[in-house]
Design a protein around this motif. Structure first.
Motif, PDB file in Angstrom:
ATOM      1  N   TYR A  32      -0.588  18.506   5.967  1.00 31.21           N
ATOM      2  CA  TYR A  32      -1.893  18.083   5.465  1.00 31.21           C
ATOM      3  C   TYR A  32      -1.741  17.677   4.015  1.00 31.21           C
ATOM      4  O   TYR A  32      -1.175  18.434   3.206  1.00 31.21           O
ATOM      5  CB  TYR A  32      -2.906  19.226   5.608  1.00 31.21           C
ATOM      6  N   TYR A  36      -7.264  14.601  -4.599  1.00 32.19           N
ATOM      7  CA  TYR A  36      -8.465  15.004  -5.305  1.00 32.19           C
ATOM      8  C   TYR A  36      -8.616  14.185  -6.583  1.00 32.19           C
ATOM      9  O   TYR A  36      -7.630  13.843  -7.240  1.00 32.19           O
ATOM     10  CB  TYR A  36      -8.417  16.496  -5.670  1.00 32.19           C
ATOM     11  N   ARG A  51      -3.276  13.525   7.661  1.00 32.94           N
ATOM     12  CA  ARG A  51      -2.525  14.556   8.364  1.00 32.94           C
ATOM     13  C   ARG A  51      -1.223  13.959   8.875  1.00 32.94           C
ATOM     14  O   ARG A  51      -1.082  12.747   8.970  1.00 32.94           O
ATOM     15  CB  ARG A  51      -3.370  15.134   9.491  1.00 32.94           C
ATOM     16  N   SER A  93       0.261  20.874   2.143  1.00 33.79           N
ATOM     17  CA  SER A  93      -0.020  22.179   2.726  1.00 33.79           C
ATOM     18  C   SER A  93       0.868  22.433   3.944  1.00 33.79           C
ATOM     19  O   SER A  93       0.592  21.911   5.022  1.00 33.79           O
ATOM     20  CB  SER A  93      -1.485  22.267   3.124  1.00 33.79           C
ATOM     21  N   ARG A  95       1.162  25.475   4.899  1.00 35.15           N
ATOM     22  CA  ARG A  95       0.303  26.561   5.379  1.00 35.15           C
ATOM     23  C   ARG A  95      -0.620  26.846   4.215  1.00 35.15           C
ATOM     24  O   ARG A  95      -0.480  26.259   3.163  1.00 35.15           O
ATOM     25  CB  ARG A  95       1.135  27.802   5.728  1.00 35.15           C
ATOM     26  N   THR A  96      -1.570  27.694   4.401  1.00 33.56           N
ATOM     27  CA  THR A  96      -2.448  28.026   3.296  1.00 33.56           C
ATOM     28  C   THR A  96      -1.638  28.632   2.167  1.00 33.56           C
ATOM     29  O   THR A  96      -0.811  29.483   2.431  1.00 33.56           O
ATOM     30  CB  THR A  96      -3.517  29.012   3.783  1.00 33.56           C
ATOM     31  N   PHE A 100      -0.432  21.797  -5.408  1.00 33.13           N
ATOM     32  CA  PHE A 100      -0.840  20.581  -6.096  1.00 33.13           C
ATOM     33  C   PHE A 100       0.274  19.988  -6.936  1.00 33.13           C
ATOM     34  O   PHE A 100       1.137  20.701  -7.463  1.00 33.13           O
ATOM     35  CB  PHE A 100      -2.036  20.878  -7.012  1.00 33.13           C
TER      36      PHE A 100
ATOM     37  N   PHE B  33      -9.993  30.672  -2.333  1.00 35.97           N
ATOM     38  CA  PHE B  33      -8.780  30.516  -3.133  1.00 35.97           C
ATOM     39  C   PHE B  33      -9.130  30.606  -4.617  1.00 35.97           C
ATOM     40  O   PHE B  33     -10.168  30.098  -5.041  1.00 35.97           O
ATOM     41  CB  PHE B  33      -8.126  29.154  -2.882  1.00 35.97           C
ATOM     42  N   TYR B  35      -7.408  29.407  -8.292  1.00 34.79           N
ATOM     43  CA  TYR B  35      -6.380  28.616  -8.951  1.00 34.79           C
ATOM     44  C   TYR B  35      -6.561  28.735 -10.462  1.00 34.79           C
ATOM     45  O   TYR B  35      -7.672  28.907 -10.959  1.00 34.79           O
ATOM     46  CB  TYR B  35      -6.476  27.139  -8.568  1.00 34.79           C
ATOM     47  N   GLN B  37      -5.875  26.494 -13.927  1.00 36.43           N
ATOM     48  CA  GLN B  37      -5.560  25.136 -14.372  1.00 36.43           C
ATOM     49  C   GLN B  37      -5.436  25.113 -15.891  1.00 36.43           C
ATOM     50  O   GLN B  37      -6.430  25.219 -16.612  1.00 36.43           O
ATOM     51  CB  GLN B  37      -6.616  24.136 -13.904  1.00 36.43           C
ATOM     52  N   PRO B  43      -3.878  22.277 -10.701  1.00 33.55           N
ATOM     53  CA  PRO B  43      -4.223  23.660 -10.342  1.00 33.55           C
ATOM     54  C   PRO B  43      -3.009  24.415  -9.822  1.00 33.55           C
ATOM     55  O   PRO B  43      -2.268  23.906  -8.975  1.00 33.55           O
ATOM     56  CB  PRO B  43      -5.278  23.482  -9.254  1.00 33.55           C
ATOM     57  N   GLU B  44      -2.811  25.626 -10.327  1.00 38.95           N
ATOM     58  CA  GLU B  44      -1.721  26.488  -9.873  1.00 38.95           C
ATOM     59  C   GLU B  44      -2.320  27.634  -9.061  1.00 38.95           C
ATOM     60  O   GLU B  44      -3.222  28.337  -9.530  1.00 38.95           O
ATOM     61  CB  GLU B  44      -0.960  27.055 -11.073  1.00 38.95           C
ATOM     62  N   PHE B  45      -1.787  27.852  -7.880  1.00 37.69           N
ATOM     63  CA  PHE B  45      -2.303  28.866  -6.969  1.00 37.69           C
ATOM     64  C   PHE B  45      -2.154  30.269  -7.539  1.00 37.69           C
ATOM     65  O   PHE B  45      -1.104  30.626  -8.100  1.00 37.69           O
ATOM     66  CB  PHE B  45      -1.548  28.781  -5.639  1.00 37.69           C
ATOM     67  N   TYR B  48      -5.303  34.135  -2.382  1.00 35.53           N
ATOM     68  CA  TYR B  48      -6.033  33.596  -1.242  1.00 35.53           C
ATOM     69  C   TYR B  48      -6.592  34.731  -0.386  1.00 35.53           C
ATOM     70  O   TYR B  48      -5.892  35.717  -0.134  1.00 35.53           O
ATOM     71  CB  TYR B  48      -5.076  32.719  -0.434  1.00 35.53           C
ATOM     72  N   ASP B  56      -2.578  36.497   0.438  1.00 35.76           N
ATOM     73  CA  ASP B  56      -1.491  36.018  -0.407  1.00 35.76           C
ATOM     74  C   ASP B  56      -1.899  36.205  -1.859  1.00 35.76           C
ATOM     75  O   ASP B  56      -2.932  35.688  -2.269  1.00 35.76           O
ATOM     76  CB  ASP B  56      -1.209  34.543  -0.096  1.00 35.76           C
ATOM     77  N   LEU B  91     -10.300  28.090 -11.379  1.00 34.20           N
ATOM     78  CA  LEU B  91     -11.023  27.389 -10.327  1.00 34.20           C
ATOM     79  C   LEU B  91     -11.041  28.228  -9.064  1.00 34.20           C
ATOM     80  O   LEU B  91     -10.032  28.805  -8.668  1.00 34.20           O
ATOM     81  CB  LEU B  91     -10.353  26.048 -10.014  1.00 34.20           C
ATOM     82  N   GLY B  99      -5.085  25.974   5.911  1.00 35.72           N
ATOM     83  CA  GLY B  99      -4.692  24.918   4.984  1.00 35.72           C
ATOM     84  C   GLY B  99      -5.054  23.498   5.359  1.00 35.72           C
ATOM     85  O   GLY B  99      -5.107  22.630   4.514  1.00 35.72           O
ATOM     86  N   THR B 100      -5.313  23.223   6.616  1.00 36.69           N
ATOM     87  CA  THR B 100      -5.507  21.834   6.984  1.00 36.69           C
ATOM     88  C   THR B 100      -6.975  21.416   7.015  1.00 36.69           C
ATOM     89  O   THR B 100      -7.334  20.486   7.702  1.00 36.69           O
ATOM     90  CB  THR B 100      -4.868  21.558   8.358  1.00 36.69           C
ATOM     91  N   THR B 101      -7.788  22.099   6.273  1.00 39.20           N
ATOM     92  CA  THR B 101      -9.182  21.693   6.148  1.00 39.20           C
ATOM     93  C   THR B 101      -9.522  21.528   4.684  1.00 39.20           C
ATOM     94  O   THR B 101      -8.872  22.104   3.814  1.00 39.20           O
ATOM     95  CB  THR B 101     -10.137  22.724   6.774  1.00 39.20           C
ATOM     96  N   ALA B 103     -10.739  21.769   1.065  1.00 40.03           N
ATOM     97  CA  ALA B 103     -11.098  22.834   0.141  1.00 40.03           C
ATOM     98  C   ALA B 103     -12.119  22.295  -0.844  1.00 40.03           C
ATOM     99  O   ALA B 103     -11.907  21.253  -1.454  1.00 40.03           O
ATOM    100  CB  ALA B 103      -9.859  23.338  -0.600  1.00 40.03           C
TER     101      ALA B 103
END
Lengths: 110, 114
Positions: A32, A36, A51, A93, A95-96, A100, B33, B35, B37, B43-45, B48, B56, B91, B99-101, B103
């Motif tokens: 994915y 942004y 995707r 992604s 995975r979650t 970025f 999530f 993040y 910045q 943005p740095e994770f 989660y 995570d 953030l 992950g595949t939707t 955010a």
């Protein structure tokens, strides 16, 4: 883990020209790839995503292409307008969560 | 609500002070999530949650950072004994699934440690 590289870091184009931003990723499991847009002092907002089962997606002046073999994807903006000026981030992604890139500051000169 | 809401928008903390940052996700969003910045960076994770479970926290930079989401909706990011390098925009984002939707991001909290 996933690593996303984004180029260029800054980009200036004349109004009406096209802009291209490129990203590479390292984890072949990524499936994915969203883009942004972040205007100064505002939240990042999704402009387009793709995707891994699709090679290209277009939405009006914006398009994204994906090359899974080479592990890179690109954002194309045609007929740029001053309101396109912002920072653009790609993400990947496997995975979650999303990972970025460092961003591209796009300036559209009128 | 209409979107992800974060408070406060701005926070100035003296070095050594503890701070708490709040995130109200979009109603019904399972994933949340955090993040960090830094200026001019992506943005740095940090961490989660899926519902109330913190799945995570590998991105939390030190044990001074702690996050919770006790009832699976509102989340709080707490930073203890703040240091100058903690200055950044924090953030929060939420999504319906993994992950595949898409955010959706909040406007962030700009933390300045002086």
């Amino acid at each position: 883990g996933e690593n996303v590289e984004q180029h260029p870091s800054t980009l200036s184009v004349q109004e009406g020209d096209s802009a291209v931003i490129k990203c590479t990723y390292s984890d072949s499991a990524s499936n994915y790839f969203p883009w942004y847009k972040q205007e100064l002092g505002k939240r990042p907002q999704l402009i387009i995503d793709i995707r891994s089962n699709v090679g290209e997606k277009k939405d009006q002046r914006i398009a994204v292409t994906l090359n899974k073999t080479a592990k890179h994807f690109s954002l194309h903006i045609t007929e740029t307008q001053p309101e396109d000026s912002a920072v653009y981030f790609c993400a990947a992604s496997p995975r979650t969560p999303l990972v970025f890139g460092k961003g591209t500051r796009l300036s559209v000169i009128a | 609500g209409a979107g992800v809401s974060q408070s406060p928008r701005y926070k100035v903390a003296k070095r050594g002070q503890d701070v708490a940052l709040r995130c109200d996700p979009i109603s019904g969003h399972v994933s949340l999530f955090w993040y960090q910045q830094a200026l001019g960076q992506g943005p740095e994770f940090l961490t989660y949650f899926q519902n109330e479970a913190q799945l995570d926290k590998s991105g939390l930079p030190s044990d001074r950072f702690f996050a919770e989401r006790p009832e699976g909706s509102v989340s709080t990011l707490k930073i203890q004994r703040t240091q100058q390098e903690d200055s950044a925009v924090y953030l929060c984002a939420s999504s319906t699934g993994q992950g595949t939707t898409e955010a959706f991001f909040g406007q962030g909290t700009r933390l300045t440690v002086v």
